[in-house]
Every structure is written in C-alpha cells, then in structure tokens.
Motif scaffolding. Sequence first.
Motif, PDB file in Angstrom:
ATOM      1  N   LYS A 197     -12.828  30.942   8.990  1.00 15.95           N
ATOM      2  CA  LYS A 197     -12.542  31.986   9.971  1.00 15.95           C
ATOM      3  C   LYS A 197     -11.262  31.683  10.728  1.00 15.95           C
ATOM      4  CE  LYS A 197     -17.155  33.670  10.974  1.00 15.95           C
ATOM      5  NZ  LYS A 197     -18.190  33.802  11.999  1.00 15.95           N
ATOM      6  N   ALA A 198     -11.030  30.410  11.007  1.00 17.47           N
ATOM      7  CA  ALA A 198      -9.829  30.022  11.734  1.00 17.47           C
ATOM      8  C   ALA A 198      -8.579  30.369  10.940  1.00 17.47           C
ATOM      9  CB  ALA A 198      -9.859  28.532  12.051  1.00 17.47           C
ATOM     10  N   ILE A 199      -8.621  30.157   9.642  1.00 12.61           N
ATOM     11  CA  ILE A 199      -7.459  30.446   8.800  1.00 12.61           C
ATOM     12  C   ILE A 199      -7.224  31.953   8.726  1.00 12.61           C
ATOM     13  CG2 ILE A 199      -6.528  30.321   6.455  1.00 12.61           C
ATOM     14  CD1 ILE A 199      -8.148  27.733   6.146  1.00 12.61           C
ATOM     15  N   LEU A 200      -8.280  32.697   8.491  1.00 14.15           N
ATOM     16  CA  LEU A 200      -8.135  34.128   8.300  1.00 14.15           C
ATOM     17  C   LEU A 200      -7.798  34.857   9.593  1.00 14.15           C
ATOM     18  CD1 LEU A 200     -11.028  34.742   5.760  1.00 14.15           C
ATOM     19  CD2 LEU A 200      -8.599  34.525   5.300  1.00 14.15           C
ATOM     20  N   SER A 201      -8.138  34.281  10.740  1.00 13.66           N
ATOM     21  CA  SER A 201      -7.839  34.944  12.001  1.00 13.66           C
ATOM     22  C   SER A 201      -6.488  34.508  12.569  1.00 13.66           C
ATOM     23  CB  SER A 201      -8.948  34.648  13.017  1.00 13.66           C
ATOM     24  OG  SER A 201      -8.931  33.278  13.350  1.00 13.66           O
ATOM     25  N   ASN A 202      -5.692  33.786  11.784  1.00 17.09           N
ATOM     26  CA  ASN A 202      -4.376  33.298  12.191  1.00 17.09           C
ATOM     27  C   ASN A 202      -4.429  32.348  13.368  1.00 17.09           C
ATOM     28  OD1 ASN A 202      -3.007  34.649  10.145  1.00 17.09           O
ATOM     29  ND2 ASN A 202      -2.940  36.517  11.335  1.00 17.09           N
ATOM     30  N   LYS A 203      -5.552  31.720  13.590  1.00 19.38           N
ATOM     31  CA  LYS A 203      -5.674  30.711  14.632  1.00 19.38           C
ATOM     32  C   LYS A 203      -4.924  29.462  14.187  1.00 19.38           C
ATOM     33  CE  LYS A 203      -9.231  28.192  17.139  1.00 19.38           C
ATOM     34  NZ  LYS A 203     -10.665  27.983  17.281  1.00 19.38           N
ATOM     35  N   ILE A 256      -4.524  25.757  13.378  1.00 17.72           N
ATOM     36  CA  ILE A 256      -5.375  24.637  12.979  1.00 17.72           C
ATOM     37  C   ILE A 256      -4.710  23.360  13.495  1.00 17.72           C
ATOM     38  CG2 ILE A 256      -6.395  23.411  11.020  1.00 17.72           C
ATOM     39  CD1 ILE A 256      -7.316  26.313  11.233  1.00 17.72           C
ATOM     40  N   ASN A 257      -5.471  22.511  14.170  1.00 14.28           N
ATOM     41  CA  ASN A 257      -4.851  21.279  14.662  1.00 14.28           C
ATOM     42  C   ASN A 257      -4.613  20.310  13.506  1.00 14.28           C
ATOM     43  OD1 ASN A 257      -7.002  19.304  14.379  1.00 14.28           O
ATOM     44  ND2 ASN A 257      -8.027  20.347  16.063  1.00 14.28           N
ATOM     45  N   ILE A 258      -3.705  19.392  13.719  1.00 11.72           N
ATOM     46  CA  ILE A 258      -3.270  18.471  12.670  1.00 11.72           C
ATOM     47  C   ILE A 258      -4.436  17.661  12.106  1.00 11.72           C
ATOM     48  CG2 ILE A 258      -1.851  16.425  12.192  1.00 11.72           C
ATOM     49  CD1 ILE A 258       0.215  17.571  14.163  1.00 11.72           C
ATOM     50  N   HIS A 259      -5.309  17.177  12.957  1.00  7.34           N
ATOM     51  CA  HIS A 259      -6.446  16.376  12.502  1.00  7.34           C
ATOM     52  C   HIS A 259      -7.361  17.202  11.583  1.00  7.34           C
ATOM     53  CE1 HIS A 259      -9.640  13.431  12.412  1.00  7.34           C
ATOM     54  NE2 HIS A 259     -10.495  14.372  12.804  1.00  7.34           N
ATOM     55  N   GLU A 260      -7.658  18.433  11.980  1.00  8.08           N
ATOM     56  CA  GLU A 260      -8.515  19.293  11.150  1.00  8.08           C
ATOM     57  C   GLU A 260      -7.841  19.599   9.816  1.00  8.08           C
ATOM     58  OE1 GLU A 260     -10.801  23.619  11.250  1.00  8.08           O
ATOM     59  OE2 GLU A 260      -9.639  22.985  12.989  1.00  8.08           O
ATOM     60  N   LEU A 318      -7.830  19.443   4.139  1.00  8.13           N
ATOM     61  CA  LEU A 318      -6.663  19.965   3.423  1.00  8.13           C
ATOM     62  C   LEU A 318      -7.022  20.654   2.110  1.00  8.13           C
ATOM     63  CD1 LEU A 318      -3.626  20.340   3.442  1.00  8.13           C
ATOM     64  CD2 LEU A 318      -3.412  18.132   2.307  1.00  8.13           C
ATOM     65  N   SER A 319      -7.896  20.042   1.317  1.00  4.52           N
ATOM     66  CA  SER A 319      -8.265  20.652   0.032  1.00  4.52           C
ATOM     67  C   SER A 319      -8.903  22.022   0.221  1.00  4.52           C
ATOM     68  CB  SER A 319      -9.236  19.751  -0.733  1.00  4.52           C
ATOM     69  OG  SER A 319      -8.624  18.543  -1.071  1.00  4.52           O
ATOM     70  N   LYS A 320      -9.800  22.145   1.190  1.00  2.00           N
ATOM     71  CA  LYS A 320     -10.465  23.432   1.451  1.00  2.00           C
ATOM     72  C   LYS A 320      -9.473  24.459   1.988  1.00  2.00           C
ATOM     73  CE  LYS A 320     -14.948  21.361   2.320  1.00  2.00           C
ATOM     74  NZ  LYS A 320     -15.987  21.061   3.305  1.00  2.00           N
ATOM     75  N   ILE A 321      -8.562  24.018   2.826  1.00  2.00           N
ATOM     76  CA  ILE A 321      -7.561  24.927   3.384  1.00  2.00           C
ATOM     77  C   ILE A 321      -6.660  25.464   2.280  1.00  2.00           C
ATOM     78  CG2 ILE A 321      -5.526  25.031   4.874  1.00  2.00           C
ATOM     79  CD1 ILE A 321      -6.981  23.011   6.721  1.00  2.00           C
ATOM     80  N   ILE A 322      -6.210  24.588   1.402  1.00  2.00           N
ATOM     81  CA  ILE A 322      -5.351  25.031   0.293  1.00  2.00           C
ATOM     82  C   ILE A 322      -6.094  26.000  -0.616  1.00  2.00           C
ATOM     83  CG2 ILE A 322      -4.160  24.250  -1.808  1.00  2.00           C
ATOM     84  CD1 ILE A 322      -3.292  21.782  -0.212  1.00  2.00           C
ATOM     85  N   GLU A 323      -7.356  25.705  -0.907  1.00  2.00           N
ATOM     86  CA  GLU A 323      -8.157  26.615  -1.727  1.00  2.00           C
ATOM     87  C   GLU A 323      -8.259  27.987  -1.064  1.00  2.00           C
ATOM     88  OE1 GLU A 323     -12.751  26.866  -3.297  1.00  2.00           O
ATOM     89  OE2 GLU A 323     -11.835  24.890  -3.060  1.00  2.00           O
ATOM     90  N   GLU A 324      -8.472  28.002   0.245  1.00  2.00           N
ATOM     91  CA  GLU A 324      -8.553  29.257   0.999  1.00  2.00           C
ATOM     92  C   GLU A 324      -7.230  30.024   0.941  1.00  2.00           C
ATOM     93  OE1 GLU A 324     -10.663  31.972   3.306  1.00  2.00           O
ATOM     94  OE2 GLU A 324     -11.434  30.091   2.487  1.00  2.00           O
TER      95      GLU A 324
END
Length: 87
Positions: free
Chosen positions: A3-9, A11-15, A20-26
Amino acid sequence: MAKAILSNKIINIHEAKTHLSKIIEEIVNNNKSFLIGKSGKPQAQIIPIKEEKNHVVYGLLKGKIRISDDFDDENEEINNLFYGTHK
C-alpha cells in the motif's frame, strides 16, 4: 508495504533495504515507481525499466543487394595504398 508503494508514500531507507526484493517485484508487476527517503524527505526514486522494442526487420533487403564474387579479392593498388610498395 505494498500500500505504501502504490499510494506514493515515501519508503524509509531501512524498510527499502529490508524488503528490496518485494519492492522490486511490486514495481515490475504494477509498472509503478516509488520514493526512498530519510527522515520523511525523498532521497531517491526507483522506477521500472521500460523494455526497448527491437526495430530491426530481418530480411528486409533480401534479394535487393548483390555482392560481387570478387568482393574480397586482393587488389594490388589498394594494398600499396595501405601497406606501401614492397620492393
């Protein structure tokens, strides 16, 4: 996290490091970009790579070009220009 990615929120560096793998897949699956930030301020943006299409049309000139049989034969005059005369 999705939800954070899709809502243009942001993302902090630690998260981002942790997931990273899940974010890239998204990003790839949804063709979305997202921001990585520090202390709530954007520091970087990750965007999907657009796939380039191959614009080459193979065989387009087939039958339209003729290469002479002696194309790669040695030519004394040209050899002399490149290598000089051998005496």
